[in-house]
Motif scaffolding. Structure first.
Motif, PDB file in Angstrom:
ATOM      1  N   ASN A   1       6.919  -1.540  -5.460  1.00 23.54           N
ATOM      2  CA  ASN A   1       7.663  -0.679  -4.778  1.00 23.54           C
ATOM      3  C   ASN A   1       9.051  -0.546  -5.278  1.00 23.54           C
ATOM      4  OD1 ASN A   1       8.733  -2.772  -3.665  1.00 23.54           O
ATOM      5  ND2 ASN A   1       8.005  -2.354  -1.577  1.00 23.54           N
TER       6      ASN A   1
ATOM      7  N   ASN B   1      12.086   2.343  -5.328  1.00 26.77           N
ATOM      8  CA  ASN B   1      11.926   3.081  -4.159  1.00 26.77           C
ATOM      9  C   ASN B   1      13.702   2.914  -3.362  1.00 26.77           C
ATOM     10  OD1 ASN B   1      11.693   3.704  -1.637  1.00 26.77           O
ATOM     11  ND2 ASN B   1       9.869   3.085  -1.463  1.00 26.77           N
TER      12      ASN B   1
ATOM     13  N   ALA C   1      14.479   3.979  -0.719  1.00 27.69           N
ATOM     14  CA  ALA C   1      14.819   3.476   0.578  1.00 27.69           C
ATOM     15  C   ALA C   1      15.233   2.147   0.697  1.00 27.69           C
ATOM     16  CB  ALA C   1      13.337   3.786   1.540  1.00 27.69           C
TER      17      ALA C   1
ATOM     18  N   LEU D   1      18.542   1.318   1.693  1.00 31.72           N
ATOM     19  CA  LEU D   1      19.147   1.707   2.810  1.00 31.72           C
ATOM     20  C   LEU D   1      19.868   0.811   3.741  1.00 31.72           C
ATOM     21  CD1 LEU D   1      19.138   4.424   4.597  1.00 31.72           C
ATOM     22  CD2 LEU D   1      17.177   3.824   5.727  1.00 31.72           C
TER      23      LEU D   1
ATOM     24  N   LEU E   1       7.168  -7.386   5.784  1.00 31.76           N
ATOM     25  CA  LEU E   1       8.502  -6.503   5.889  1.00 31.76           C
ATOM     26  C   LEU E   1       8.863  -6.278   4.135  1.00 31.76           C
ATOM     27  CD1 LEU E   1      10.703  -8.123   8.457  1.00 31.76           C
ATOM     28  CD2 LEU E   1       8.953  -6.433   8.700  1.00 31.76           C
ATOM     29  N   GLY E   2       8.973  -5.025   4.102  1.00 23.90           N
ATOM     30  CA  GLY E   2       9.374  -4.348   2.600  1.00 23.90           C
ATOM     31  C   GLY E   2      10.764  -4.895   2.439  1.00 23.90           C
ATOM     32  N   ASP E   3      11.218  -4.222   1.165  1.00 21.33           N
ATOM     33  CA  ASP E   3      12.310  -4.526   0.513  1.00 21.33           C
ATOM     34  C   ASP E   3      13.527  -4.020   1.317  1.00 21.33           C
ATOM     35  OD1 ASP E   3      11.281  -5.953  -1.674  1.00 21.33           O
ATOM     36  OD2 ASP E   3      11.484  -4.183  -2.913  1.00 21.33           O
ATOM     37  N   MET E   4      13.392  -2.927   2.158  1.00 20.34           N
ATOM     38  CA  MET E   4      14.526  -2.294   2.746  1.00 20.34           C
ATOM     39  C   MET E   4      14.865  -3.456   4.034  1.00 20.34           C
ATOM     40  SD  MET E   4      15.276  -0.508   5.685  1.00 20.34           S
ATOM     41  CE  MET E   4      13.881   0.763   6.185  1.00 20.34           C
ATOM     42  N   PHE E   5      13.978  -3.682   4.907  1.00 25.03           N
ATOM     43  CA  PHE E   5      14.404  -4.701   5.816  1.00 25.03           C
ATOM     44  C   PHE E   5      14.599  -5.962   5.366  1.00 25.03           C
ATOM     45  CE2 PHE E   5      11.658  -1.415   8.039  1.00 25.03           C
ATOM     46  CZ  PHE E   5      12.185  -1.107   8.851  1.00 25.03           C
TER      47      PHE E   5
ATOM     48  N   ILE F   1       6.921   1.563  11.682  1.00 21.40           N
ATOM     49  CA  ILE F   1       8.325   2.041  11.136  1.00 21.40           C
ATOM     50  C   ILE F   1       9.233   1.976  12.478  1.00 21.40           C
ATOM     51  CG2 ILE F   1      10.089   3.499  10.304  1.00 21.40           C
ATOM     52  CD1 ILE F   1       8.494   2.103   8.279  1.00 21.40           C
TER      53      ILE F   1
ATOM     54  N   LYS G   1       9.417  -1.642  13.645  1.00 18.99           N
ATOM     55  CA  LYS G   1      10.296  -2.278  12.968  1.00 18.99           C
ATOM     56  C   LYS G   1      11.789  -2.228  12.889  1.00 18.99           C
ATOM     57  CE  LYS G   1       6.752  -3.467   9.288  1.00 18.99           C
ATOM     58  NZ  LYS G   1       6.206  -2.890   7.837  1.00 18.99           N
TER      59      LYS G   1
ATOM     60  N   TYR H   1       1.445   1.578   0.054  1.00 12.61           N
ATOM     61  CA  TYR H   1       2.944   1.426   0.318  1.00 12.61           C
ATOM     62  C   TYR H   1       3.398   2.880   0.845  1.00 12.61           C
ATOM     63  CZ  TYR H   1       2.826  -3.149  -1.411  1.00 12.61           C
ATOM     64  OH  TYR H   1       2.491  -4.457  -1.679  1.00 12.61           O
TER      65      TYR H   1
ATOM     66  N   ASP I   1       6.585   5.579   2.325  1.00  2.70           N
ATOM     67  CA  ASP I   1       7.886   5.994   1.604  1.00  2.70           C
ATOM     68  C   ASP I   1       9.044   5.004   1.801  1.00  2.70           C
ATOM     69  OD1 ASP I   1       7.644   6.579   4.400  1.00  2.70           O
ATOM     70  OD2 ASP I   1       8.657   8.643   4.033  1.00  2.70           O
ATOM     71  N   PHE I   2       9.014   4.234   2.642  1.00  2.00           N
ATOM     72  CA  PHE I   2      10.097   3.249   3.046  1.00  2.00           C
ATOM     73  C   PHE I   2       9.755   2.109   2.020  1.00  2.00           C
ATOM     74  CE2 PHE I   2      12.699   3.917   7.009  1.00  2.00           C
ATOM     75  CZ  PHE I   2      12.965   5.084   6.659  1.00  2.00           C
ATOM     76  N   GLY I   3       8.674   1.789   1.437  1.00  2.00           N
ATOM     77  CA  GLY I   3       8.382   0.631   0.717  1.00  2.00           C
ATOM     78  C   GLY I   3       7.608  -0.404   1.341  1.00  2.00           C
ATOM     79  N   GLU I   4       7.165   0.124   2.588  1.00  2.00           N
ATOM     80  CA  GLU I   4       6.687  -0.958   3.780  1.00  2.00           C
ATOM     81  C   GLU I   4       5.088  -0.785   3.667  1.00  2.00           C
ATOM     82  OE1 GLU I   4       8.190  -2.984   6.206  1.00  2.00           O
ATOM     83  OE2 GLU I   4       9.656  -2.399   4.877  1.00  2.00           O
ATOM     84  N   LYS I   5       4.548  -1.890   3.231  1.00  2.00           N
ATOM     85  CA  LYS I   5       3.144  -2.412   3.128  1.00  2.00           C
ATOM     86  C   LYS I   5       2.535  -1.586   4.374  1.00  2.00           C
ATOM     87  CE  LYS I   5      -0.019  -5.833   1.817  1.00  2.00           C
ATOM     88  NZ  LYS I   5      -0.101  -7.480   1.798  1.00  2.00           N
TER      89      LYS I   5
END
Lengths: 476, 512, 309
Positions: free
Chosen positions: A51, A54, A56, A59, A163-167, A368, A371, B141, B143-147
């Motif tokens: 990702n 991205n 986001a 953010l 948790l993805g990059d944003m968090f 979301i 989180k 994934y 739109d926030f890049g969350e799996k």
């Protein structure tokens, strides 16, 4: 075995199909037999590469501009369930009030127009959350608070959302490095750090001990013993007695890849640590107390300070409020652990350090929203609020600079103890606590400090064998 | 030998008689046990065999209606003046086929899926065979890049697949029973008509279910309840013993698979070398516990009942009530209370300022649980033996008194043997009950004190509390299932042998 | 009769001995009574202890109070302004009243269902003769030997499929669906009713259905009461199933689960140990009363069953 079972099954199936054919109407539409379609799995467990790019990810969740973006996203999530989002949060009973106010603030800030967010809070002890989630992952809370040593189990059972990059970026930016480091297992990031209270140090009564006494366990014992008081250190509890082994130079570690738990307690250093415990236990009930009994250590300690049986105790922040209430905050002191006598040499006692962290259920309908809520409950304001209501030390860098927090004796004690502490999340696997590393302490207590050397070696060898094979059953 | 003969023997004779009859009884009892097992198996296959007996014969003998009923259920009945019954049979067939096509077959086919790719906790994928279920998680994934889980609502849970498989299995067995019944019924009605009689009408048939076949009506609901909530779960759990179901495979989409007898070997090889004997240790403590718990309660309960029921003792109701109160307070309350009372730093220790390790030292704890169990259980035994004591024929005592027997002799020669004879089945069932006595151990010691020589259990754990811990706190479901099977085998073998040795079961034999 | 001393006659010695024996029995009974009642008395005394905190150092409270009882029904918290306010009826940490209502509901329903099932099964096995009777009896014996909660996980999976988890209906099913297995005691009772009654009714043209409802059941009051009371008391004492089947919402718990949770967690125990005692006393009162009432039936039921196996 496999082929045999298969053959038996094929036989049963054939019998069934032929029977249904015999019964008339063609029941063969299902295609019959044991053919199955295997769904190709997206095997990229590492969520870093896929990702990139991205937007986001950049953010800033604390910025005002992010609120509208989040609102929009929450609204989208609410559409799948008719405009209402229902979440369940698990926190310890003592946190319920704090969580209620913070969740109200969350709703005020993030509820989009036309969406209703309903959050139900249930009390589940932070030490029990892991077990409860793993009992029935789908039915567990969407957001739950727990102690970091349970993270490995939650991750291995895939019950906690990653948790993805944003968090990750937001968490890493705001929290201390060590607190961030306990939130991942096998390089996958899972949790939101909240407080750094899950370790232990020493509380003492300022009327019984001077600061000069605090450095040496033997001084503390003789001084308290003279007053018919004790210092409390639960030798029979593995969480505390591991500190002796660490001090002597032993270590424990967990390899999440091979699921192998190791401990080096059955070495000359380990025996030395056990001898040091023996030495302390010689003073049992004469300055030294090591059994909280069946009520729980916080009850025991607070009660002991109140009725004058204890003058000091090795325990963590959770006992702070009760001790302060019982003898008055002005008399409560906190310090790093003292030095103990190991074969004639004074050695600084080590400890575990642990964090309380927040996780999101992997099977939540509203990932979301959950989180963001978890992030909100662990941001600077929430951590400070939690410090005010419960006296628990934040992990947020800015919150740690707060004047009240800085003046807290417990914080100083934790920070002094820090270089002698071992983060438990990283070194403890799923089965460590169901082993009995505490046995050695119990036996020493029962022998009142006269456990012979050969017995020490025997027990430690046996305990280490137990620890190292504790995951055998799960390693298939 | 008659009971009176027994009473007239001297004590030494009685003991040697008891020992002799015990040992001479063993072969018979074991034989009896296998006979019961054989009977059950014979009964089951006999039942199936009966169903098929004459299956082919009836087909070739029967008329068109009967023949047709082999394919279309109920056709025979419909053509033999039993329209209603025929329609019921037809409905059963239609429903069964609909069930299988729409539902059942999916799970039957998924019970053993090959080539399923499973990702382990390290993110490593591997292809597995014999997996229960096939739909594993698919990630994407957002739109926030969350799996995110893409197939959240379309995941297989091995539990569900296995459960529906078991249900389908039972439904299929039931269907075949009805199918055979349908062919029989078709043939029987045909014969009736040929003999010039009229088969029962629908109304008559229904009436018959309230008279001649009233047992069917009465048993249907209880048996369905048992099938759904006892039999299906037990079969399910037995299957679990052959899989690798643990906490790591509990989440939806994290499937488990068949592993054969592996877990049965693992029970005897748990944890480290020293812990591998855990099963044996817990089993022997379970048996020791059951023995002491049963007999201490039994003997003390009788003595207490004797004292209260002694003729000259006044205020009988008062004394009885005194003891019953402890039995009436819900058990978990009294046990938690006892835990507080005997804990370190609480209850007795706090009041006396002592540190007795009632529950924290292995030997102390073992004695404590047995003693507390006396406290909990003796009032029950007292109650149940009171009734029997009152029923002891008075002339037994008369004759003993004439012979000059004193109170102790009366007890050892009359009262005790009498109660022992009458209560043998009760003793056996309370022995089995104590093997499974979860409450006392769990609430009092929680299995503790912990020991490095026990695998995920403590020194006072019984097999059942170990099973519970493995299930609820460790999530080692496969191992728990194996232990459950062993507990069952121990209880079943033990109590069937004992039942066969006891007089009462012989009575039942005569009775039926 | 060769002695002349009247005081030392065997009769007088016998009477004295008997008197001594009786006194000894009274003393033993009194001592045992104290031992047996001590924990209960401790429970009651602790429930009236006005001191907060879980540690009790004296048997008799220094500070008597009803606070522990009041706390079960009315709980207070400090609001944002530091005022003590009553916790709303739907936001209590431990809603004791709700637990009583839940348990009562579950107990009444499962009592009715279980009693019916038990009577149906035991009557069938006692009075009716049919081909597969023996097989059924053996199957029942075998099923009864599996440890109760061995298949708890499976029962939970079934409840989940049926959508009955976290519901009192689900609990009722768990407590009563298997009731048919507990037929032994009632069967023992039915065995004692003379078969001649059935025969006579049959000659008069009564069906088995009528015999069951109109002849046997009216004669079975003791066993009905016994079965009903034992099944009624089950849910008050069960912790295992209710803890596994109900979630963390305290409003769905029964008394047993709730009381256990009060003292299970070390963060609660200090505050809630004494209310726990009070809560235990409150439920013990009606259960004890029921138990005392049914003592008579209990004795009859149990021995009836035991004698016949």
């Amino acid at each position: 075995m496999v082929s045999k079972t298969k053959r038996v099954l094929a036989l049963v199936l054939t019998a069934m199909i032929s029977a249904s054919a015999l019964a008339g109407c063609g029941g063969g539409s299902s295609g019959g037999g044991s053919t199955t379609t295997s769904t190709p799995t997206n095997s990229t467990a590492n969520n870093t590469a896929s990702n990139s790019g991205n937007q986001a990810a950049e953010l800033d969740l604390d910025s005002d501009s992010s609120v509208d973006i989040i609102k929009e996203r929450i609204k989208k999530e609410a559409e799948t369930s008719g405009g209402e989002i229902k979440l369940e949060v698990w926190c310890s009973g003592d946190d319920k009030k704090f969580e209620t106010t913070r969740i109200k603030a969350f709703k005020d800030k993030y509820t989009p127009d036309g969406v209703k967010i309903v959050v139900n809070i249930s009390a589940v002890g932070e030490d029990k959350v892991g077990g409860k989630v793993l009992e029935k992952p789908e039915e567990a809370a969407d957001v739950f608070n727990f102690a970091d040593d349970q993270l490995t189990g939650l991750a291995e059972s895939k019950a906690i959302a990653d948790l993805g990059d944003m968090f990750q970026n937001n968490i890493k930016k705001n929290n201390t490095e060590e607190s961030v480091s306990v939130c991942s297992v096998n390089d996958v990031f899972y949790a939101f750090p909240r407080t750094s209270d899950n370790g232990y140090f020493m509380y003492y009564d300022k009327r019984d001990l001077d600061e000069a006494d605090l450095d040496d366990m033997d001084t503390i014992i003789s001084k308290l013993g003279a007053k018919n008081k004790n210092i409390y250190l639960p030798l029979g509890n593995a969480w505390y007695n591991c500190g002796f082994f660490f001090a002597a130079g032993c270590d424990i570690s967990y390899d999440a890849k091979t699921k192998q738990q190791t401990a080096t307690f059955n070495t000359p250093e380990g025996y030395k640590a056990a001898r040091a415990m023996n030495h302390l236990a010689l003073n049992l009930h004469k300055g030294f107390e090591c059994d909280a009994g069946s009520l729980g250590d916080n009850v025991f300690v607070a009660d002991g300070f109140k009725n004058g049986t204890l003058g000091a105790a090795v325990i963590g922040t959770w006992a702070g409020p009760d001790i302060k209430k019982n003898i008055g905050a002005e008399y409560v002191g906190a310090a790093k652990l003292p030095k103990v006598d190991m074969d004639g040499e004074k050695v600084q006692l080590h400890s575990f350090s642990g964090y309380k962290i927040v996780g999101v259920n992997k099977f939540t309908k509203y990932p979301i929203t959950s989180k963001v809520l978890a992030y909100f409950l662990t941001n600077k304001e929430s951590q400070l609020e939690r410090y005010k209501t419960r006296g628990l030390i934040p992990t947020n860098k800015e919150a740690l600079e707060d004047s009240d927090v800085k003046a807290d004796p417990a914080l100083k004690a934790i920070q002094d103890q820090k270089e002698f502490s071992h983060p438990q999340g990283a070194s403890v696997g799923t089965s460590f606590w169901s082993c009995s590393p505490g046995t050695i302490g119990t036996k020493i207590k029962d022998a009142e400090g006269n456990l012979p050397e050969d017995k020490i070696e025997e027990i430690l060898n046996s305990v280490v064998a137990q620890i190292e094979s504790s995951n055998k059953s799960n390693a298939t | 030998m008659d009971y009176l003969d027994y009473v007239q023997m001297t004590k030494g004779q009685q003991i040697s008689y008891n020992i002799k009859s015990f040992f001479t009884g063993i072969p018979g009892a074991i034989a009896g046990f296998f006979q019961v097992v054989a009977n059950v198996i014979k009964g089951f296959f006999g039942w199936i065999g009966n169903g098929f007996k004459g299956y082919g014969q009836r087909f070739s003998d029967g008329d068109t209606g009967t023949k047709l009923s082999y394919v279309i259920m109920g056709a025979g009945n419909m053509m033999h003046k039993q329209l209603g019954k025929g329609l019921v049979f037809l409905a059963v067939e239609v429903l069964y086929i609909m069930y299988m096509v729409n539902f059942g077959m999916t799970y039957v086919s998924k019970i053993y899926s090959d080539n399923v790719t499973i990702t382990d906790s390290n993110g490593v994928t591997a292809v597995h065979y014999g997996v229960i279920g096939s739909n594993t998680p698919v990630y994407g994934y957002d739109d926030f890049g969350e799996k995110t889980l893409l197939n959240r609502d379309n995941l297989d849970t091995s539990n569900n697949v296995l459960l529906f498989f078991v249900v389908t299995l039972l439904i299929t067995i039931a269907f075949f029973a009805l199918y055979i019944a349908n062919t029989k019924s078709a043939y029987e009605t045909e014969q009736l008509i040929k003999a010039g009689k009229t088969p029962m009408t629908g109304i008559e048939e229904i009436k018959d279910y309230f008279d001649e076949r009233f047992h069917v009506t009465l048993l249907t609901i209880p048996v369905l309840g048992l099938l759904a909530f006892t039999v299906v779960p037990i079969i399910f759990t037995v299957f679990i013993a052959f899989t690798n179901y643990t906490r790591e495979r509990i989440a939806p989409g994290e499937l488990y698979w068949w592993v054969g007898f592996q877990n049965f070997a693992e029970v005897f090889n748990t944890g480290s070398a020293e812990q591998s004997a855990t099963f044996g240790k817990i089993l022997s403590w379970t048996l020791i516990w059951a023995f002491f718990a049963t007999f201490s309660n039994f003997i003390l309960g009788i003595i207490l009942a004797l004292m209260i029921n002694k003729k000259e003792i006044k205020f009988k109701a008062f004394w009885r009530t005194l003891f019953i109160i402890t039995a009436a307070v819900p058990q978990f309350v009294t046990l938690l209370l006892m835990k507080m009372l005997l804990g370190q730093g609480t209850g007795l220790n706090a009041m006396m300022g002592t540190t007795y390790p009632f529950l924290t030292d292995a030997t102390w704890a073992k004695c404590t649980v047995i003693i507390v169990n006396i406290w909990v259980g003796v009032p029950f035994t007292m109650l149940s033996t009171s009734g029997i004591l009152m029923n002891i024929p008075e002339d037994l005592y008369e004759s003993a008194r004439i012979d000059g027997a004193n109170a102790v002799q009366q007890f050892t020669k009359i009262t005790f043997p009498y109660i022992f004879f009458v209560l043998t089945p009760y003793l056996i069932s309370s022995f089995v009950g104590n093997i499974n006595n979860f409450n006392v151990i769990y609430f009092l010691t929680g299995g503790g004190p912990e020991s490095h020589l026990y695998y995920k259990s403590g020194e006072t754990d019984l097999l059942v509390t170990w099973l519970y811990k493995l299930t609820v706190s460790e999530g080692d479901y496969k191992l728990a299932a194996v232990i459950g099977i062993f507990v069952f085998l121990i209880c079943a073998i033990g109590s069937l042998i004992a039942f066969n040795m006891s007089k009462a079961s012989k009575n039942e034999e005569e009775f039926s | 009769m060769n002695t002349t001393n009247f005081q030392n006659s065997p009769q007088a010695g016998y009477a004295a001995k008997r008197k001594a024996a009786n006194t000894a029995i009274y003393i033993i009974l009194a001592v045992l009574g104290v031992i047996w009642l001590f924990p209960i008395i401790w429970l009651i005394l602790t429930s009236f202890d006005g001191e907060t905190g879980a540690v009790t150092r004296s048997l008799i409270p220094t500070n008597w109070s009803f606070n522990n009882y009041i706390k079960l029904f009315v709980q207070y918290e400090t609001d944002a302004n530091g005022n003590e306010v009553q916790v709303a009826a739907d936001a209590m940490q431990f809603p004791y009243m709700q637990w009583i209502l839940n348990t009562l509901f579950v107990a009444v329903c499962s009592c009715v269902i279980s009693t019916l099932l038990v009577l149906m099964v035991s009557y069938t096995f006692s009075r009716l003769r049919f081909k597969s009777r023996k097989t059924f009896l053996n199957m029942g014996l075998i099923l009864g030997m599996f440890p109760g909660f061995m298949s708890m996980v499976a029962v939970y999976a079934i409840m989940k499929v049926l959508g009955l988890t976290n519901s009192l209906i689900g609990l009722i099913i768990v407590y009563s669906a298997g009731a048919g297995l507990g037929y032994q005691v009632a069967k023992g009772f039915f065995d004692t009713i003379p078969h001649a009654l059935d025969e006579a009714a049959k000659i008069d043209g009564a069906t088995r259905h009528q015999i069951f409802w109109q002849i046997i059941l009216p004669l079975s009051k003791p066993i009905i009461v016994y079965t009903a009371l034992t099944t009624f008391m089950g849910p008050w004492g069960d912790y295992i199933f209710v803890s596994y089947f109900m979630d963390q919402n305290p409003y769905g718990w029964t008394v047993a689960r709730g009381l256990y949770e009060m003292i299970d967690n070390k963060e609660n125990i200090n505050e809630w140990f004494k209310p726990f005692c009070a809560g235990a006393v409150i439920i013990a009162i009606p259960i004890t009363t029921l138990f005392l009432i049914m003592q008579r039936f209990y004795v009859g039921g149990m021995t009836g069953g035991a004698v016949k196996g």
